[in-house]
Design a protein around this motif. Structure first.
Motif, short mmCIF file in Angstrom:
data_model
loop_
_atom_site.label_atom_id
_atom_site.label_comp_id
_atom_site.label_asym_id
_atom_site.label_seq_id
_atom_site.Cartn_x
_atom_site.Cartn_y
_atom_site.Cartn_z
N VAL A 169 0.87 -1.18 0.00
CA VAL A 169 0.00 0.00 0.00
C VAL A 169 0.91 1.22 0.00
O VAL A 169 1.42 1.64 1.04
CB VAL A 169 -0.94 0.00 1.22
CG1 VAL A 169 -1.92 1.18 1.13
CG2 VAL A 169 -1.70 -1.32 1.33
N GLN A 170 1.14 1.81 -1.16
CA GLN A 170 2.17 2.83 -1.32
C GLN A 170 2.01 4.04 -0.40
O GLN A 170 2.99 4.53 0.15
CB GLN A 170 2.24 3.28 -2.79
CG GLN A 170 3.44 4.17 -3.10
CD GLN A 170 4.78 3.51 -2.77
OE1 GLN A 170 4.94 2.30 -2.93
NE2 GLN A 170 5.72 4.30 -2.28
N PRO A 171 0.79 4.57 -0.19
CA PRO A 171 0.68 5.74 0.69
C PRO A 171 1.19 5.50 2.11
O PRO A 171 1.59 6.46 2.78
CB PRO A 171 -0.83 6.03 0.68
CG PRO A 171 -1.30 5.50 -0.64
CD PRO A 171 -0.48 4.26 -0.86
N PHE A 172 1.17 4.25 2.57
CA PHE A 172 1.67 3.96 3.91
C PHE A 172 3.19 4.06 3.99
O PHE A 172 3.76 4.15 5.08
CB PHE A 172 1.24 2.56 4.36
CG PHE A 172 -0.24 2.39 4.55
CD1 PHE A 172 -1.11 3.46 4.48
CD2 PHE A 172 -0.76 1.13 4.81
CE1 PHE A 172 -2.47 3.28 4.64
CE2 PHE A 172 -2.13 0.94 4.99
CZ PHE A 172 -2.98 2.03 4.90
N LYS A 173 3.86 4.00 2.84
CA LYS A 173 5.31 3.93 2.81
C LYS A 173 5.98 5.28 2.58
O LYS A 173 7.15 5.46 2.89
CB LYS A 173 5.73 2.96 1.69
CG LYS A 173 5.12 1.58 1.81
CD LYS A 173 5.11 0.81 0.51
CE LYS A 173 6.40 0.12 0.22
NZ LYS A 173 6.60 -1.07 1.05
N GLU A 174 5.20 6.22 2.04
CA GLU A 174 5.78 7.50 1.65
C GLU A 174 6.25 8.29 2.86
O GLU A 174 5.54 8.42 3.86
CB GLU A 174 4.74 8.29 0.84
CG GLU A 174 4.41 7.64 -0.50
CD GLU A 174 3.22 8.26 -1.19
OE1 GLU A 174 2.61 9.17 -0.60
OE2 GLU A 174 2.88 7.81 -2.31
N GLY A 175 7.47 8.80 2.76
CA GLY A 175 8.02 9.63 3.81
C GLY A 175 8.83 8.89 4.86
O GLY A 175 9.39 9.51 5.77
N PHE A 176 8.92 7.57 4.74
CA PHE A 176 9.62 6.78 5.75
C PHE A 176 10.95 6.22 5.25
O PHE A 176 11.53 5.34 5.89
CB PHE A 176 8.72 5.66 6.28
CG PHE A 176 7.51 6.18 7.01
CD1 PHE A 176 7.63 6.81 8.22
CD2 PHE A 176 6.24 6.06 6.45
CE1 PHE A 176 6.52 7.31 8.90
CE2 PHE A 176 5.12 6.54 7.10
CZ PHE A 176 5.26 7.17 8.33
N GLY A 177 11.41 6.70 4.12
CA GLY A 177 12.73 6.31 3.65
C GLY A 177 12.74 5.01 2.88
O GLY A 177 11.70 4.37 2.65
#
Length: 462
Positions: A169-177
């Motif tokens: 689920v790409q939105p969960f991954k954004e911003g976490f490196g």
């Protein structure tokens, strides 16, 4: 139907609302929610809010309250016995009878007779523990270059940073490196809208070919793991075509890759079996569980690994370099054992098997509503995908925000139903009733869904 806003003033309710805003960080939620639903008691398949209003818990809280809420006295007795005997012991080089006995029981129920069990605190920890076991396995057998994995698009395997590597689920991954594990995503098993979705053999063959191609592209001697859910949650209860899991098993064996079933949701009865893998006719090398393990009477998860996965560590006298302080907590272990005992004693799995077919038949009638494009799932785990028209046109983001974050949560609440509105690019409504639900309760759930979704269609102009 009385709406929550029409209740008389309730000082206790108002205090909790304000205290939550001041002190509590909610999970996967906006942090300022007007009229937060606060549940303060429960019985059977029902929960009650701070106004005393009753709701059918058609989601088993979050796919985990297998037994509902009427076994508190038995659970309290088991908890008291354990806490007054030994309140705590770690699994760091020691053990205690509760976890030893529970591991033996889980191994007995598992798809093969050679699993060993590593206890955790929940699902994400179980997935991360499995990955670390996979790495230890390949290091021990002299294949340290196997550092990659194959997972499926939209799949949810947890959101701690290690497990997030596998989550699709790409939105969960954004911003976490950059994720710590290199993972190739392949197609999930959603038949809806797939050109070959109604051609079981062709659909299955295409999906398996994609998995094999992904392994070859990533480097067949560099891939360590294939991870998948028997019924994928995110996106809405995607079941696998016939032969898919036996095909995954064959591909994994062909390339020396380990196969893992994430059964955090499907394990312990959700589809009518202790493990959904058993129904698929495979014994994965690793399995992750949590949620239904204790029927949510206490937090607990586990990672199961077969003998050949653990054996190289034993043979080479290697330390499994992983541990969780509260993994295998005696209290959680005692309650998990009691939950399993109750499920066996009260023939809960038999209830799911008996009711699953009629439930599916009832839910299929929702397809008569213009807003319902697809109904899919298994056992007591179902999703309805919501669409704009007969061509199954997707709602756009603004429409999904209105429907899934605005209208439906309020309308479900007015209907006295707990269900899950999910948005992974498609508008989905999910249910997962407690496994003790009888035919009358399931009828009430479907009747409530029918009214809610009929009104939702009108709200969206259908």
């Amino acid at each position: 139907m009385t709406s929550p806003s029409s209740f008389s003033p309730n000082p206790a309710h108002d205090r909790l609302q304000q205290s939550a805003k001041d002190n509590l960080i909610l999970h996967f939620s906006k942090q300022e929610i007007d009229d937060l639903l606060v549940i303060d008691r429960a019985e059977g398949p029902y929960v009650y809010d701070t106004h005393g209003r009753r709701y059918i818990d058609a989601l088993s809280s979050l796919f985990c309250s297998q037994l509902g809420y009427s076994y508190g006295e038995e659970m309290a007795e088991a908890a008291t016995q354990q806490l007054t005997t030994m309140a705590f012991n770690t699994s760091w080089g020691t053990a205690h009878p509760a976890t030893i006995d529970l591991a033996e029981k889980i191994s007995e129920l598992a798809p093969a007779d050679d699993y060993r069990v590593f206890f955790t605190g929940g699902g994400s920890e179980s997935v991360e523990s499995a990955w670390k076991m996979v790495r230890e396995h390949f290091i021990a057998i002299g294949q340290p270059q196997r550092t990659k994995a194959i997972a499926r698009d939209r799949a949810y395997h947890g959101v701690t940073l290690g497990a997030l590597s596998f989550t699709g689920v790409q939105p969960f991954k954004e911003g976490f490196g950059t994720p710590p594990v290199e993972v190739t995503k392949v197609s999930n098993t959603n038949r809806f809208r797939a050109d070959d979705g109604h051609e079981e053999a062709a659909f299955c063959a295409r999906l398996l070919a994609e998995v094999e191609d992904a392994i070859i592209a990533a480097g067949a001697d560099e891939v360590a793991l294939i991870i998948a859910e028997p019924v994928q949650n995110a996106g809405g209860c995607f079941t696998a075509p016939a032969g898919y899991w036996t095909g995954l098993r064959a591909i994994a064996d062909k390339y020396g890759v380990l196969l893992m079933a994430d059964e955090v949701i499907t394990g312990f009865g959700r589809i009518g079996e202790w493990f959904a893998s058993s129904r698929e006719g495979v014994a994965p090398d690793l399995i992750s569980v949590a949620k239904g393990l204790t029927s949510a009477y206490a937090p607990m998860g586990a990672m199961l690994a077969r003998h050949h996965v653990v054996a190289p560590l034993v043979e080479h006298n290697k330390v499994f370099r992983h541990g969780i302080t509260f993994g295998g907590h005696p209290l959680s272990a005692a309650l998990a054992a009691k939950s399993i005992e109750i499920i066996e004693r009260d023939q809960v799995l038999e209830n799911v098997r008996a009711q699953a077919g009629p439930l599916q038949a009832r839910l299929q009638h929702l397809l008569d509503l213009p807003i319902v494009g697809d109904v899919r799932g298994a056992g007591f785990f179902w999703a309805m995908e919501l669409v704009k028209d007969d061509e199954a046109t997707r709602f756009d983001q603004a429409e999904r925000n209105d429907l899934l974050r605005g209208y439906l949560p309020r309308r479900l609440r007015d209907a006295g139903l707990i269900a899950r509105c999910d948005d992974r690019g498609d508008a989905v409504l999910q249910i997962a009733p407690p496994l003790i639900s009888d035919a009358a309760l399931l009828d009430d759930i479907v009747a409530g869904l029918t009214d809610v979704l009929r009104d939702a269609g009108k709200h969206m102009g259908l």
